[in-house]
Structure formats: structure tokens, C-alpha cells
Design a protein around this motif. Structure first.
Motif, short mmCIF file in Angstrom:
data_model
loop_
_atom_site.label_atom_id
_atom_site.label_comp_id
_atom_site.label_asym_id
_atom_site.label_seq_id
_atom_site.Cartn_x
_atom_site.Cartn_y
_atom_site.Cartn_z
N LYS A 1 15.21 -20.04 -43.42
CA LYS A 1 13.76 -20.00 -43.38
C LYS A 1 13.10 -20.98 -44.32
CE LYS A 1 13.21 -16.93 -40.34
NZ LYS A 1 12.61 -17.39 -39.08
N GLY A 2 13.78 -21.32 -45.38
CA GLY A 2 13.18 -22.23 -46.34
C GLY A 2 13.69 -21.91 -47.73
N LEU A 3 13.02 -22.46 -48.71
CA LEU A 3 13.48 -22.29 -50.09
C LEU A 3 12.45 -21.51 -50.90
CD1 LEU A 3 14.67 -25.96 -50.70
CD2 LEU A 3 16.12 -23.98 -50.27
N VAL A 4 12.95 -20.85 -51.90
CA VAL A 4 12.05 -20.14 -52.81
C VAL A 4 11.82 -21.02 -54.02
CG1 VAL A 4 11.76 -18.06 -54.21
CG2 VAL A 4 13.00 -17.93 -52.07
N ASN A 5 10.65 -20.92 -54.58
CA ASN A 5 10.31 -21.60 -55.81
C ASN A 5 11.42 -21.33 -56.85
OD1 ASN A 5 9.37 -21.88 -58.45
ND2 ASN A 5 7.26 -21.34 -57.88
N PRO A 6 12.05 -22.38 -57.35
CA PRO A 6 13.20 -22.17 -58.24
C PRO A 6 12.86 -21.39 -59.50
CG PRO A 6 12.57 -24.48 -58.18
CD PRO A 6 11.78 -23.81 -57.12
N LYS A 7 11.62 -21.50 -59.94
CA LYS A 7 11.24 -20.76 -61.15
C LYS A 7 11.28 -19.25 -60.86
CE LYS A 7 7.55 -20.62 -64.58
NZ LYS A 7 6.20 -21.11 -64.87
N GLU A 8 10.80 -18.94 -59.69
CA GLU A 8 10.82 -17.52 -59.31
C GLU A 8 12.25 -17.00 -59.18
OE1 GLU A 8 8.27 -14.99 -56.82
OE2 GLU A 8 7.87 -16.92 -55.85
N VAL A 9 13.09 -17.85 -58.60
CA VAL A 9 14.49 -17.45 -58.44
C VAL A 9 15.10 -17.24 -59.82
CG1 VAL A 9 16.75 -18.09 -57.55
CG2 VAL A 9 14.72 -18.67 -56.26
N GLU A 10 14.78 -18.16 -60.71
CA GLU A 10 15.32 -18.08 -62.06
C GLU A 10 14.89 -16.77 -62.72
OE1 GLU A 10 17.29 -20.22 -63.60
OE2 GLU A 10 17.19 -19.43 -65.64
N GLU A 11 13.61 -16.46 -62.59
CA GLU A 11 13.10 -15.22 -63.20
C GLU A 11 13.78 -14.02 -62.60
OE1 GLU A 11 8.95 -15.60 -62.42
OE2 GLU A 11 8.68 -17.01 -64.09
N SER A 12 13.92 -14.07 -61.31
CA SER A 12 14.53 -12.95 -60.62
C SER A 12 16.00 -12.79 -61.00
CB SER A 12 14.29 -13.15 -59.13
OG SER A 12 15.38 -12.84 -58.39
N LEU A 13 16.66 -13.93 -61.16
CA LEU A 13 18.07 -13.88 -61.60
C LEU A 13 18.18 -13.33 -63.01
CD1 LEU A 13 19.69 -17.20 -60.37
CD2 LEU A 13 20.55 -14.91 -59.97
N ARG A 14 17.23 -13.75 -63.84
CA ARG A 14 17.27 -13.28 -65.23
C ARG A 14 17.13 -11.75 -65.26
NH1 ARG A 14 13.08 -16.30 -67.57
NH2 ARG A 14 14.10 -18.25 -67.07
N ALA A 15 16.19 -11.28 -64.49
CA ALA A 15 15.98 -9.83 -64.44
C ALA A 15 17.23 -9.14 -63.87
CB ALA A 15 14.77 -9.52 -63.57
N PHE A 16 17.80 -9.78 -62.88
CA PHE A 16 19.01 -9.25 -62.25
C PHE A 16 20.14 -9.13 -63.27
CE2 PHE A 16 22.95 -9.78 -59.91
CZ PHE A 16 22.77 -9.02 -58.77
N GLU A 17 20.31 -10.20 -64.01
CA GLU A 17 21.40 -10.20 -65.00
C GLU A 17 21.14 -9.21 -66.11
OE1 GLU A 17 22.85 -14.74 -64.11
OE2 GLU A 17 21.86 -14.31 -66.03
N ALA A 18 19.87 -9.11 -66.51
CA ALA A 18 19.54 -8.16 -67.58
C ALA A 18 19.89 -6.74 -67.14
CB ALA A 18 18.05 -8.25 -67.91
#
Ligand SMILES: Cc1cc2nc3c(=O)[nH]c(=O)nc-3n(C[C@H](O)[C@H](O)[C@H](O)COP(=O)(O)O)c2cc1C
Length: 585
Positions: free
Chosen positions: A192-209
């Protein structure tokens, strides 16, 4: 006709669901009166945050050690798949769930902040936001994000080797799947497309936390040896698992009457022990589904063990192999059957014994899927087949739906309907005639029908040459109000004790103590299945939790046998269990 997308948010103060039109989608709609997309979804921010927090612990395995974002692999998006409409871009041509892509281009801002930002593609200059992805969070409208790429998995999840639910559970969310596995299995138009990398980063950070929190809390649990009962293990698991995981495991349909009665029905009986018998040595061994078993219990097939622990079903394989009990593997297990069988082979080699493994299937709407599945089961060496028949339509788990459980946010009136019928694995047309199809494709395997309550269905199962029935209401997760497995057994025994001798009957639902197992055996059950206790145990303690659960039950069963005055399971008779009518009122 375009409808406004509604946002449902759960008020933290009142606990009530507040629904309002989504201003963003409304704006897009105003701007795109000719849009082909049929946009639906609810993505209220507070619910989204809540749900996201819930999923983080769930997909521990999938998270792996991913900590950076790679957007290097481009996927070509066919120009025709996207239709520009007044500054907005709609999703894949012909897709009823086509997405909406923001016209906000944050790339310059991101670059100013020092991010290395790639262009999404030559044709698409905008990113999809996580909020937009969050709109597509249902079984019949499911998007996921993998390494910053958004995929529509609406069709794919139905055939996902790890089960449909695990994908749906994570639809509309963060990167959750091992890289490349999805891409390799999806048609190009699913991108479908790409997500804003900053958002992905934030989401990954929360995921990892969240991953770290769960791991830390798991490591700080009291030693497994201090656990003395199955309920204690459950409480321990519930103390640190994300609410969404706890909710999925403990979930029940509607008001939970059946789930509650599963527990209480065992407690409404009194044991009538015999005394002055030599019970120095007791033998709790038996056969379950025709397989030698250390105890008259088995692990009832239950989906998504991975939600609770990164090793999921593999913990259960190891625990069952090391304790000599039979494992029922769910058709919706979070690991593919091939991996489960590999683990079994490893355990068999280590121990020099063949562990007992039976496989559970649903009659699929796509029979070809069943054919493939059954071939794998037969060739893989599973010793029996459980055909679950109480799930001819999907469940109706209100509590889970509220928490954005496995089925996405339920929008009453809009979303409740299709949920039950979309899933490939629930065939509402299934009937007795279909048994010959299963028998034909599982040659030599004894078949047990799971989810039976009525005596006539037991008779029909016998007539159709099945090896047995599992009297069960699916842990109270399907038809709320359905009779408990134990009550069905007592009723069938009372009406036709010979039938109980003529066909093997098993019971599951609510059994948590060794003496309760004996109660079921008294009325002719060959064994008792336990579902949730093994999910909780592996979630809290991995393989050790599974082993501890069996050891606890072993001790309880052996002690109860001694106190009942029996040395063999066959000595437990109905006159040793009294179910007094007044207690039932
Ligand atoms: C989280 C969960 C997932 C389940 N998944 C399946 C499944 O995939 N197939 C199936 O036949 N039964 C499934 N069941 C039902 C169990 O096999 C079993 O009937 C039930 O859990 C027994 O009740 P208990 O959990 O009180 O022991 C599931 C139960 C739970 C709790």
C-alpha cells in the motif's frame, strides 16, 4: 454512498464508548467526492494508543532484535493502483478496503530534524500515517506494517500459516512480522505504501520498551517451584502480561455464563471416598486418544500461544514431551505445524520416546486447504485428529472486542455482522456428510469430534465411525449458555451408560484440580483436556511452566486417588461422586 468514518474511543473516566465522526476522514471525503475508496474504520487516538500498548507484549517473537528501519527495498507500485483525487490518493484499484494516503508530506521536516528519508516511490510522494493504517484493523479489512511498508493482508491472513488471528490481532499496527516473509507471500497489489519513518521509529521504540518490560517482569517472577496450583500460575501470568493478552486467553463469549459454569460445575459434586484399602502405589497412567499417557489429562488445542511467550507452542511441545502427556495442537497455532513437528522430532530423539501429539482442524470453507493440512498431519506423524465442530461461525467475544482483541474494534451495527462469517476456518454449512471427506483425507487416523453436548450427536458420531467425542463448550468461548462438558457427560451417562462404554468420551472446560479429573472419569470420561492453564503456564514460565502444571496435576491426581481409596483409574465409579440436586439450584 460515502459514510463518515466513526471514531470510537473508550473514555478512561466513564469506561463508556464515545463515538464521533473522524474529522480527518470527513475532510478527505469532502475533498474526494469521486473517490473510489470505501473507507471504513475507527481509529480514535486514545483507543489506538491503548490498543498499541496492548499488542507490544504480544508479538515478542516477531519483534526479534529489530531496532532500525530499512526502507531500502522498494516495491513498485503500479501507477494504476492509485487514483489521485484532489490531492488525496486512494488505495488499490478495485479494493473495497482501499486506503487513504495523507497529502501532508513530512519529509522536509524530517530531513531538517536530521532523518535520512527516502522517497516512498516515484509515484507516491506521501506517507501513510500509522493512524491511517490503524483504520484497517479488522478481519475483513486488515493492514499491517512490516519494516515501514504497509501491506493489505485481508485475503492473506485467512491462509496465514501461523493462523489468521495473529495477523488480525496486529492489523492496523506496528511492524510485527519477520521481514521478507510477508512480502514473499503477497501479491504486489497488497503493498500500500510506506509509513513515515519517524512514526515507525516511535512505534518500534514503544514496542521494544514494552517487550523489555514484559521480559523484566517475567524474569522477576517467583520461582516456578513456588507455584502450588494452576490458579496461582494464572494469577502470576496475569500480573505482568499486557491486558490484551490476558483478555484473549481468559476471554469468553457474551456474559461468560458457560465459562463460569465450567469452573463451578465441578465444584457442585461431592466425592464419596472408600477407606481401608491399600493405596501405597497408585497408577494414574492411561491412554488418551489411543496414545499412552502418564496421566488422564491432555493439553487441549488452544490458539496463539505466542501471544504470551516468544516460544509459544514450542514450550508446550517440550513440556508435554518431558512429562509424557498428549499435546493437542490448534489449527490456529501461532507456529506453523512444520515447526511444531520439528520440535517434536527433536524431543522424540532426545528422549527415545515418541511423544503424543494430536492435531485439531476446523472444516474450512476452502476444502482444498483441509486437504493440504490433513496431508501434513498424516505425513507429520500426528496420531489422531480432533475435528472442532462448535465453531461453525466465529465467536462473539464482547469483552475482547472492546479491548481490540483479535478481531479489531467492533463498531456495533457495522462490524459485528461480518466478523462471524468472514473467516475461512468457520464453515457454517458443515454437516455430518462432511465427515467422509475428512475421513478420506486422514486415512488411518482416529477422529474425535470436539464441541459436542447432545446425546444424539454422540450417537451420530458413533454411527459415522468416529473414535470418540470431546464434550466441550470451547471454554465458554463460542455459544454462551451452552452446557458444560462435565454436565453433558453426567447427563449422557445418566441416560445411556452403555453409550459411554461404546464410544470414547473426553471432557474439557474449567478443570483445574486433580480430583476434578477423577470426577469426570467416574462418569466414564477417558480423560480431561485443559486449555487455558497451559497457555498461562507457558506465558509466565515457558517450558518450565508447562512441566510444573503437569507436576501439580500429577500430585493432585495421585493424592486424590489415594484418598478416594483407588489404585487404578478404572476403580473410580459413579457411586464415588455425588452430584446432589439441591446443590445445583
Ligand atoms: C485462548 C484459547 C484459544 C483456543 N483455541 C482453540 C482452538 O484453536 N481450537 C479449539 O478446538 N479449541 C480452542 N480453544 C478451546 C480449548 O481447546 C478448550 O476447549 C477450552 O479452553 C477448555 O477450557 P479451559 O480453558 O477452561 O480448560 C481455545 C481456548 C482458549 C482459552
Amino acid at each position: 454512498m460515502l459514510r463518515s468514518t466513526l471514531l470510537s474511543t473508550v473514555s478512561r473516566q466513564t469506561g463508556r464508548t464515545v463515538t464521533r465522526p473522524c474529522p480527518r476522514c470527513a475532510r478527505i471525503r469532502q475533498a474526494s467526492s469521486s473517490a473510489k475508496s470505501n473507507i471504513s474504520g475507527n481509529h480514535g487516538s486514545s483507543r489506538y494508543v491503548y490498543a498499541t500498548a496492548g499488542v507490544l507484549a504480544v508479538v515478542g517473537l516477531y519483534a526479534g532484535s529489530k531496532s532500525s528501519i530499512h526502507l531500502e527495498s522498494r516495491v513498485d507500485v503500479d501507477k494504476e493502483q492509485r487514483t489521485d483525487v484532489d490531492g488525496t490518493v486512494s488505495g488499490a484499484k478495485g479494493s473495497k478496503n482501499a486506503g487513504v494516503i495523507s497529502k501532508i508530506d513530512p519529509k522536509e521536516d524530517l530531513r531538517a530534524e536530521g532523518w535520512e528519508v527516502e522517497e516512498p516511490s516515484n509515484e507516491t510522494k506521501e506517507y501513510i500515517t500509522m493512524a491511517e493504517v490503524g483504520c484497517h484493523n479488522l478481519a475483513h479489512d486488515a493492514w499491517v506494517v512490516v519494516e515501514g511498508k504497509v501491506f493489505d493482508v485481508t485475503e492473506f491472513h485467512k491462509n496465514h500459516p501461523g493462523g489468521s488471528q495473529i495477523i488480525v490481532a496486529n492489523a492496523g499496527r506496528d511492524p510485527v512480522h519477520p521481514p521478507n516473509t510477508l512480502e514473499n507471500n503477497l501479491a504486489p497489489e497488497c503493498f500500500k505504501g510506506l509509513v513515515n519513518p519517524k512514526e515507525v521509529e516511535e512505534s518500534l521504540r514503544a514496542f521494544e520498551a514494552e517487550q523489555q518490560r514484559v521480559e523484566k517482569e517475567r524474569n522477576a517472577l517467583p520461582p516456578v517451584e513456588t507455584m502450588l496450583g494452576l490458579d496461582e500460575i494464572e494469577e502470576t501470568a496475569q500480573s505482568f502480561l499486557a491486558p490484551r493478552v490476558s483478555n484473549y486467553y481468559s476471554g469468553y463469549s457474551l456474559d461468560g455464563h458457560s465459562a463460569e459454569q465450567n469452573r463451578s460445575s465441578f465444584r457442585k459434586c461431592r466425592l464419596v471416598p472408600r477407606v481401608m484399602r491399600d493405596v501405597t502405589a497408585v497408577r494414574p497412567q492411561t491412554t488418551i486418544f489411543g496414545i499412552p499417557s502418564a496421566l488422564p489429562i491432555y493439553i487441549s488445542p488452544s490458539s496463539n500461544a505466542l501471544l504470551g511467550h516468544p516460544d509459544g507452542e514450542l514450550n508446550i511441545v517440550r513440556g508435554a514431551a518431558k512429562t509424557g502427556i498428549v499435546q493437542g495442537v490448534s489449527a490456529a497455532a501461532s507456529f506453523p505445524l512444520t515447526e511444531i513437528l520439528e520440535e517434536k522430532a527433536k524431543m522424540d530423539e532426545e528422549s527415545g520416546n515418541k511423544m503424543g501429539m494430536v492435531y485439531q482442524v476446523y472444516l474450512s470453507r476452502d476444502r482444498e486447504k483441509n486437504v493440504e493440512q490433513l496431508q501434513q498431519v498424516v505425513e507429520g506423524g500426528c496420531q489422531a485428529l480432533i475435528l472442532t465442530v462448535d465453531s461453525n461461525v466465529g465467536d462473539h467475544r464482547q469483552v475482547t472486542e472492546k479491548l481490540k482483541g483479535t478481531r479489531g474494534n467492533a463498531e456495533p451495527g457495522i462490524r459485528m455482522g461480518p466478523l462471524g462469517t468472514e473467516d475461512q476456518w468457520h464453515d457454517s454449512s458443515q454437516n455430518w456428510e462432511d465427515l467422509s471427506f475428512i475421513q478420506q483425507h486422514a486415512p488411518g487416523l482416529p477422529i474425535y469430534l470436539k464441541g459436542v453436548s447432545h446425546i444424539e450427536d454422540v450417537r451420530l458420531a458413533k454411527k459415522h465411525g468416529l473414535a470418540g467425542c470431546i464434550l466441550s463448550n470451547h471454554g465458554g468461548r463460542q455459544l454462551d449458555g451452552a452446557r458444560t462438558g462435565f454436565d453433558s457427560l453426567r447427563s449422557i451417562y445418566a441416560q445411556d451408560p452403555q453409550l459411554v462404554r461404546d464410544i470414547d468420551l473426553y471432557v474439557d472446560g474449567g478443570c483445574r484440580r486433580g480430583h476434578e479429573v477423577l470426577q469426570a472419569l467416574a462418569f466414564g470420561a477417558k480423560g480431561v483436556g485443559l486449555g487455558r492453564p497451559f497457555l498461562w503456564a507457558q506465558a509466565a514460565y515457558g517450558e518450565k511452566g508447562v512441566i510444573r502444571t503437569v507436576r501439580i496435576l500429577e500430585k493432585e491426581i495421585a493424592t486424590a486417588m489415594q484418598l478416594m481409596g483407588v489404585t487404578e483409574l478404572s476403580q473410580i465409579k459413579p457411586d464415588m461422586v455425588e452430584c446432589i440436586q439441591e446443590i445445583w439450584k
